[in-house]
Write an enzyme that holds these catalytic residues in place. Structure first.
Site, PDB file in Angstrom:
ATOM      1  N   HIS A  58      33.642  42.406  47.072  1.00  0.00           N
ATOM      2  CA  HIS A  58      34.178  43.750  47.260  1.00  0.00           C
ATOM      3  C   HIS A  58      34.956  43.785  48.577  1.00  0.00           C
ATOM      4  CE1 HIS A  58      30.330  43.639  49.390  1.00  0.00           C
ATOM      5  NE2 HIS A  58      30.845  44.550  50.211  1.00  0.00           N
ATOM      6  N   LYS A  63      32.505  37.182  49.107  1.00  0.00           N
ATOM      7  CA  LYS A  63      32.307  38.631  49.004  1.00  0.00           C
ATOM      8  C   LYS A  63      33.116  39.142  47.811  1.00  0.00           C
ATOM      9  CE  LYS A  63      32.732  42.688  52.052  1.00  0.00           C
ATOM     10  NZ  LYS A  63      33.256  43.141  53.357  1.00  0.00           N
TER      11      LYS A  63
END
Length: 225
Positions: free
Chosen positions: A110, A108
């Site tokens: 973010h 991921k």
């Protein structure tokens, strides 16, 4: 890890539960290795709260009886995620509160970022999964755990198939579980094994279930370790 008398009783209860839940089925099934197996174990069918809770109880009882020392659980995506969460809840209920973490298949970029989710991965980390087929999930988990600066201390699974692993289309001398134990020097704690399934079928009062014993025994004689 050798089964103790206590774990044998747990194993028989577990096999009965898996059969009743239709997670363990009999017939003719093609394995990933291309073998025709007379039984099939699909942990994804522990698919409601009652069944998952009971499964977690079996894992927790087996782990506590094993004496294996660990500081946290790590569940490899995807099945291991649910298992790590459920078993940590059951361990806490039994007075052994440990953190858990798991990985994402894709990093991921973010929020918290990265591939690891949950508690910080540190100390002695126990990997939890349903079965060990080729050892790929274990190897990837070990890499993630060591990269985080922690120490893999063992693996726990629901069922040890006790059959020869395959490599390049050839049968190995060892099972996938034995290869993990030898290659990574890690103990593997299973709730039950193929030997426990055979004992369950051999002692069955139900003729329909008992009728599968010869086929499972023949399969073990051909592919077993």
């Amino acid at each position: 890890m050798t089964n103790t008398p206590t774990s044998n009783a747990v194993a028989q209860d577990f096999v009965a539960f898996a059969v009743q839940s239709q997670v363990l089925r009999f017939g003719e099934f093609k394995t990933k290795a291309g073998r025709l197996s007379p039984y099939f174990f699909n942990a994804g069918l522990f698919d409601d709260g009652a069944k998952l809770g009971r499964l977690a109880e079996f894992y927790a009882r087996r782990l506590l009886a094993s004496g294996l020392e660990f500081d946290m659980l790590f569940g490899p995506a995807y099945k291991g995620i649910t298992l790590a969460a459920a078993v940590s809840i059951e361990l806490a209920r039994l007075g052994r509160n440990v953190p858990f973490a798991y990985n994402r298949k894709e990093a991921k970029d973010h929020g918290e970022g990265g591939t690891l989710v949950g508690a910080p991965v540190k100390g002695r980390v126990l990997i939890i999964d349903d079965v060990i087929s080729a050892g790929t999930s274990v190897r990837e988990s070990i890499d993630m755990i060591t990269a985080a600066g922690a120490t893999p201390c063992g693996v726990t699974i629901a069922l040890d198939r006790q059959e020869k692993a395959t490599a390049g289309g050839q049968d190995a001398e060892e099972s996938a579980v034995q290869q993990v134990e030898q290659r990574y020097k890690l103990p593997v704690v299973s709730i039950a094994a193929l030997a426990d399934l055979l004992h369950y079928l051999e002692t069955q009062a139900d003729p329909a279930l008992a009728s599968f014993h010869p086929a499972v025994l023949t399969y073990r004689q051909r592919y077993g370790v």
